[in-house]
Design an enzyme around this catalytic site. Structure first.
Site, PDB file in Angstrom:
ATOM      1  N   TYR A   1      15.282   5.487 -14.183  1.00 40.36           N
ATOM      2  CA  TYR A   1      15.359   5.463 -16.056  1.00 40.36           C
ATOM      3  C   TYR A   1      15.370   3.988 -16.504  1.00 40.36           C
ATOM      4  O   TYR A   1      14.403   3.394 -16.755  1.00 40.36           O
ATOM      5  CB  TYR A   1      15.396   6.606 -16.633  1.00 40.36           C
ATOM      6  CG  TYR A   1      15.372   7.794 -16.836  1.00 40.36           C
ATOM      7  CD1 TYR A   1      13.505   8.036 -16.972  1.00 40.36           C
ATOM      8  CD2 TYR A   1      16.061   8.655 -16.866  1.00 40.36           C
ATOM      9  CE1 TYR A   1      13.340   9.325 -16.710  1.00 40.36           C
ATOM     10  CE2 TYR A   1      15.775  10.455 -17.178  1.00 40.36           C
ATOM     11  CZ  TYR A   1      13.963  10.673 -17.207  1.00 40.36           C
ATOM     12  OH  TYR A   1      13.813  11.279 -16.634  1.00 40.36           O
TER      13      TYR A   1
ATOM     14  N   THR B   1       9.623   8.281  -8.772  1.00 45.82           N
ATOM     15  CA  THR B   1      10.269   8.185  -9.774  1.00 45.82           C
ATOM     16  C   THR B   1      11.467   9.304 -10.266  1.00 45.82           C
ATOM     17  O   THR B   1      11.039   9.872  -9.256  1.00 45.82           O
ATOM     18  CB  THR B   1       9.692   7.853 -11.182  1.00 45.82           C
ATOM     19  OG1 THR B   1       8.636   9.485 -11.084  1.00 45.82           O
ATOM     20  CG2 THR B   1       8.080   7.233 -10.576  1.00 45.82           C
ATOM     21  N   ASP B   2      11.921   8.910 -10.859  1.00 51.18           N
ATOM     22  CA  ASP B   2      12.498  10.139 -12.200  1.00 51.18           C
ATOM     23  C   ASP B   2      11.683  10.104 -12.862  1.00 51.18           C
ATOM     24  O   ASP B   2      10.672  10.014 -13.150  1.00 51.18           O
ATOM     25  CB  ASP B   2      14.107   9.323 -12.619  1.00 51.18           C
ATOM     26  CG  ASP B   2      15.004  10.733 -12.818  1.00 51.18           C
ATOM     27  OD1 ASP B   2      14.509  12.235 -13.323  1.00 51.18           O
ATOM     28  OD2 ASP B   2      16.514  10.337 -13.925  1.00 51.18           O
ATOM     29  N   TRP B   3      12.015  11.985 -14.240  1.00 53.03           N
ATOM     30  CA  TRP B   3      10.798  12.657 -13.989  1.00 53.03           C
ATOM     31  C   TRP B   3      10.391  11.685 -15.282  1.00 53.03           C
ATOM     32  O   TRP B   3      11.262  11.696 -16.371  1.00 53.03           O
ATOM     33  CB  TRP B   3      11.663  13.742 -15.055  1.00 53.03           C
ATOM     34  CG  TRP B   3      10.943  15.110 -13.248  1.00 53.03           C
ATOM     35  CD1 TRP B   3      10.485  16.295 -13.400  1.00 53.03           C
ATOM     36  CD2 TRP B   3      11.350  14.569 -11.850  1.00 53.03           C
ATOM     37  NE1 TRP B   3      10.824  16.868 -12.519  1.00 53.03           N
ATOM     38  CE2 TRP B   3      10.981  15.914 -11.497  1.00 53.03           C
ATOM     39  CE3 TRP B   3      12.150  13.895 -11.193  1.00 53.03           C
ATOM     40  CZ2 TRP B   3      10.990  16.111 -10.156  1.00 53.03           C
ATOM     41  CZ3 TRP B   3      12.124  14.010  -9.895  1.00 53.03           C
ATOM     42  CH2 TRP B   3      11.208  14.584  -9.287  1.00 53.03           C
ATOM     43  N   TRP B   4       8.978  11.309 -14.961  1.00 54.33           N
ATOM     44  CA  TRP B   4       7.979  10.323 -16.258  1.00 54.33           C
ATOM     45  C   TRP B   4       8.378   9.022 -15.865  1.00 54.33           C
ATOM     46  O   TRP B   4       9.721   8.578 -15.242  1.00 54.33           O
ATOM     47  CB  TRP B   4       8.268  10.865 -17.350  1.00 54.33           C
ATOM     48  CG  TRP B   4       8.012  12.457 -17.315  1.00 54.33           C
ATOM     49  CD1 TRP B   4       6.481  13.278 -17.486  1.00 54.33           C
ATOM     50  CD2 TRP B   4       8.267  14.296 -18.097  1.00 54.33           C
ATOM     51  NE1 TRP B   4       6.356  14.065 -17.548  1.00 54.33           N
ATOM     52  CE2 TRP B   4       7.684  14.599 -17.573  1.00 54.33           C
ATOM     53  CE3 TRP B   4       9.538  13.894 -17.781  1.00 54.33           C
ATOM     54  CZ2 TRP B   4       7.707  16.203 -17.495  1.00 54.33           C
ATOM     55  CZ3 TRP B   4      10.296  15.462 -18.198  1.00 54.33           C
ATOM     56  CH2 TRP B   4       9.394  16.134 -17.837  1.00 54.33           C
TER      57      TRP B   4
END
Ligand code: BGC
Length: 809
Positions: free
Chosen positions: A700, A731-734
């Site tokens: 992130y 990606t990491d989430w979002w």
């Protein structure tokens, strides 16, 4: 940071990552992969570190034990968040484990008192990011403890802690420090009993300086970590001597938090300067502050004893080779030992850590008197240093400086046994690279450097080198060529698999919309296109892609097992796995987990978590392996190879520098290129080169001013360019919204695709009104992102789909 920024930051923080939900509802039958619980138990016991033992362990029927501490029932099996949220078919707590083990006899009446009290005072689970770090203790009375003493021979105290995602450890009682209730328990019990065994059930290091105040009263200390659903059995195996402890610390335990080199630059909101540079963990303590260490890196006791004799040492063809004979010299117990090799490199112009782990191996289980010959071979590049300033005349190169290299062999970092020496007469350039991801000029800070002064190595501060490379030119020079679009020719993905057409022919058919869709997940966690409780899907997320035969690729967390709304095995936490120092058994665990993935219906396990333990307060340390990149890389490779041997994918994460949870998706990790390469990227490098993961997840945070999910330097230049990574990047989430500083028409998804972060997960819906964000195609239409770049990401995704398909999933 202004108040406004602070509030916005907090708002964004919670919008983007505090709102995951836990998989509370569990469906289906309590069926898990055959054989996996047994491996979980074995690995958990191999990960339990014996820190002290003056003969009270192992227990036997003759020593009745009184167990204190509510954690005996309310055990912490793993940490919190996506790395802990698994629904196992059962949990074995410490008391269950002790009672099940025939060699152990417990004080039943005390155990019943605790059981009743725990039932009457249930623990609260907490909500996302607000989980309990500890539980309040049952108040103890002097009389009660004295009665227990009369009925038993030895006391056991168990203390538990947990942290997690979005849940840092803090310097407060109940987290890094003891609570008053725990102190009282320790005082009363150690006053009444002559000998107490201390069990620590925690995913993170906590303050243990108080152990010494109790002197011989605390006779044994067992660092159990968090062993997953089989915790109690694994612990009883160790306590009873059914299994001889063989685990070693993968972190340094210092007396005081303030002694950790990162402590002054950790947990800040906007950015942290990695001032300590390469001096993370033992690299700092062994070089500059040996007396601050309570338990050194690599340390761990056994019930038996070993002798290590070097029988051969040599350096040839850029490889070092050490042969060592290890003998179990004890009389009673079988056991395994870990042979650890450290190098002491000449300080030279760069300045070095006085020890670096370069190789290790665990013996098989040796019977008393039995020996095993171990042959360790490793490349000299394992201990090359990176010159990021040019001080040696070789800027941006991995080098070995001239001088004498000493190799130490032993069972912890403090070994003074030299197994060989090697002299290098002139500096050798191991690998010439290019500058990547240096600190921005505007963010310059002073970093630590080791220098030799009057025969001592001391810390000197120097200005961190800053970034000079011209990103814009590099990108422009390396833009990929587009394949000529053909429009739909009627081919399906199956035709690629059958060899009827090439992958590029298939990609040539994809429309703009399909190219866009393939670079992001379907849009939500728990997608209806995947198994219930999944973390999101990508690949064939639209009807037209599915019509062309592109499969839906299902992702699930995570490091502690498969996170679904179904029963699956809960694995020991990452630090426990690494503390086994046994890649073979971790491979087996991965292999069985891969089988369970097949059984439960998921393609990508979002694991292993392999960020460096830079600071003991990082909430997710339990998921990660170590302060040292070498062991992190080796354990991660074993896990990845194991999982992928079953035709499903691992996904090492979080690339890179996700070293704290505080403001994790706003924070900037400012770190020299040298520390980045030698410490924070090194584990990933080992993992990529040795196990070829099919997926990798970015982090992130920003690294030197650039969010990892936009980081061309890290992804395209280092991961894919230098390390030849062939897989897919998610990606990491979002992710955060941003504009490419070098190309004004490249924003958000286009910025990401340019870096070759192929897939936004779980999709774009979290951007509220900007749902269906069209930044990729609008950039394409404005001569920003190119067709070739979009096709390149599609290729990365489809190649993964081919690998998964190849194994007949
Ligand atoms: C975590 C990841 C995890 C993902 C999906 C994120 O919040 O940082 O490690 O895999 O969520 O659950």
């Amino acid at each position: 940071m202004s108040l406004k920024e602070l509030i916005n930051g907090l708002k964004k923080n919670s919008e983007t990552n505090l709102s995951q939900t836990m998989n509370k509802v569990v469906l289906g039958e309590k069926i898990v992969q055959d054989g996996l619980p047994e491996i979980c138990r074995k690995v958990a016991s191999e990960g339990i570190v014996l820190l002290k033992n003056d003969g009270v362990l192992p227990l036997n029927q003759r020593k009745k034990v009184s167990v204190f501490g509510r954690v005996q029932y309310d055990y912490f099996y793993v940490g919190y968040g996506s790395g802990g949220d698994v629904n196992p078919p059962y949990h074995i707590n410490l008391m269950d484990g002790l009672k099940e083990n025939k060699k152990i006899s417990v004080n039943e009446s005390l155990s019943t008192t605790y059981e009743k009290w725990c039932k009457a005072n249930p623990t609260k689970e907490g909500t996302w990011g607000k989980w309990p770090r500890y539980y309040d203790e049952m108040p103890l009375q002097k009389q009660m403890v004295e009665n227990a003493e009369k009925e038993s021979d030895v006391a056991m105290i168990v203390i538990g802690r947990a942290a997690g995602e979005d849940r840092e450890n803090i310097l407060e009682p109940g987290s890094y420090y003891l609570t008053d209730g725990e102190k009282k328990m320790l005082d009363l019990v150690t006053t009444a009993f002559e000998k107490t065994i201390l069990i620590l059930d925690t995913g993170n290091i906590m303050d243990l300086s108080w152990i010494e105040q109790y002197g011989s009263k605390i006779a044994s200390v067992v660092l159990a970590w968090q062993g997953g659903m089989e915790s109690g059995r694994a612990l009883a195996d160790i306590l009873s001597g059914d299994v001889t402890p063989s685990a070693k610390l993968t972190d340094t335990i210092a007396y005081h938090y303030e002694d950790y080199p990162s402590s002054k630059n950790f947990g800040k909101w906007n950015f942290n300067n990695y001032v300590e540079d390469i001096f993370v963990g033992y690299r700092y303590f062994e070089t500059f502050a040996k007396d601050k260490v309570q338990y050194p890196f690599g340390y761990g006791l056994s019930y038996t004893e070993f002798e290590m004799k070097t029988t051969d040492f040599g350096v040839k063809d850029e490889m070092a080779s050490i042969e060592v004979r290890v003998t179990n010299t004890g009389k009673e117990f079988f056991g395994s030992e870990v042979i650890q090799v450290y190098v002491e490199a000449p300080q030279g112009k760069l300045g070095k850590s006085s020890r670096s782990l370069v190789a290790f191996q665990k013996t098989k289980e040796l019977a008393p008197g039995e020996s095993e010959k171990i042959h360790l071979v490793f490349p000299l590049t394992n201990f090359a240093s990176y010159d990021d300033s040019g001080i040696t005349g070789h800027k941006s190169a991995y080098i070995l400086e001239e001088g004498n290299y000493k190799f130490y062999i032993g069972n912890n970092v403090r070994t003074e046994t030299v197994c060989g020496e090697w002299s290098l007469h002139t500096l050798s350039v191991v690998e010439q690279l290019e500058q990547v991801s240096g600190v921005e000029k505007s963010s310059v800070f002073s970093r630590w450097k080791a220098v030799l002064k009057d025969g001592h190595v001391i810390i000197q501060e120097e200005e961190v080198p800053t970034r000079t490379s011209a990103r814009k030119t590099i990108i422009e020079q390396k833009l990929p060529k587009a394949i000529l679009s053909t429009g739909d020719q009627g081919y399906v993905f199956e035709d690629v698999k059958k060899g009827k057409i090439t992958l590029d022919q298939f990609i040539a058919q994809l429309s703009e919309e399909e190219l866009e869709a393939i670079t992001r997940g379907e849009g939500m966690m728990d997608s209806k296109l995947g198994t219930k409780g999944n973390a999101g899907v990508f690949g064939g997320t639209t009807q037209t892609l599915r019509q062309k035969g592109v499969p839906v690729i299902i992702t699930t967390d995570g490091p502690s097992g498969i996170r679904l709304s179904y029963y699956t095995c809960q694995l020991p936490c990452g630090t426990a796995l690494a503390s086994s120092w046994n890649p073979k058994i971790v491979y087996q665990l991965g292999e069985m987990t891969g089988k369970e993935m097949q059984m439960k219906g998921t393609d990508v396990l979002l694991a292993p978590g392999m960020n460096i333990h830079r600071d003991p307060l990082c909430g997710r340390n339990f998921e990660y392996y170590s302060e040292d990149p070498h062991i992190s890389g080796k354990i991660a490779s074993a896990m990845v190879r194991g999982i992928q041997s079953q035709g499903v994918s691992a996904c090492p994460k979080h690339f890179a520098c996700n070293n704290q949870e505080t403001m994790r998706n706003r924070n900037d990790s400012r770190v020299s290129e040298r520390a980045l390469r030698e410490i924070y990227l090194k584990g990933f490098e080992i993992c990529v080169k040795e196990s070829e993961p099919w997926n990798i997840m970015t982090s992130y945070n920003k690294v030197n001013g650039v969010w990892s999910h936009y980081n061309y330097d890290l992804i395209t230049r280092v991961l894919r360019g230098e390390w030849k990574y062939q897989g897919n990047v998610v990606t990491d989430w979002w992710m955060q919204q941003d504009r490419d500083p070098d190309f004004k028409n490249v924003t958000n998804n286009a910025f990401r695709v340019r870096a070759q972060v192929d897939v936004l997960m779980p999709g774009s819906k979290r951007w509220g009104k900007k749902a269906g964000d069209n930044s990729l195609l609008s950039s394409y239409h404005k001569n920003g992102i190119t067709l070739g770049e979009m096709q390149r990401c599609a290729r990365n995704v489809l190649q993964l789909a081919l690998k998964l398909q190849k194994h007949n999933r």
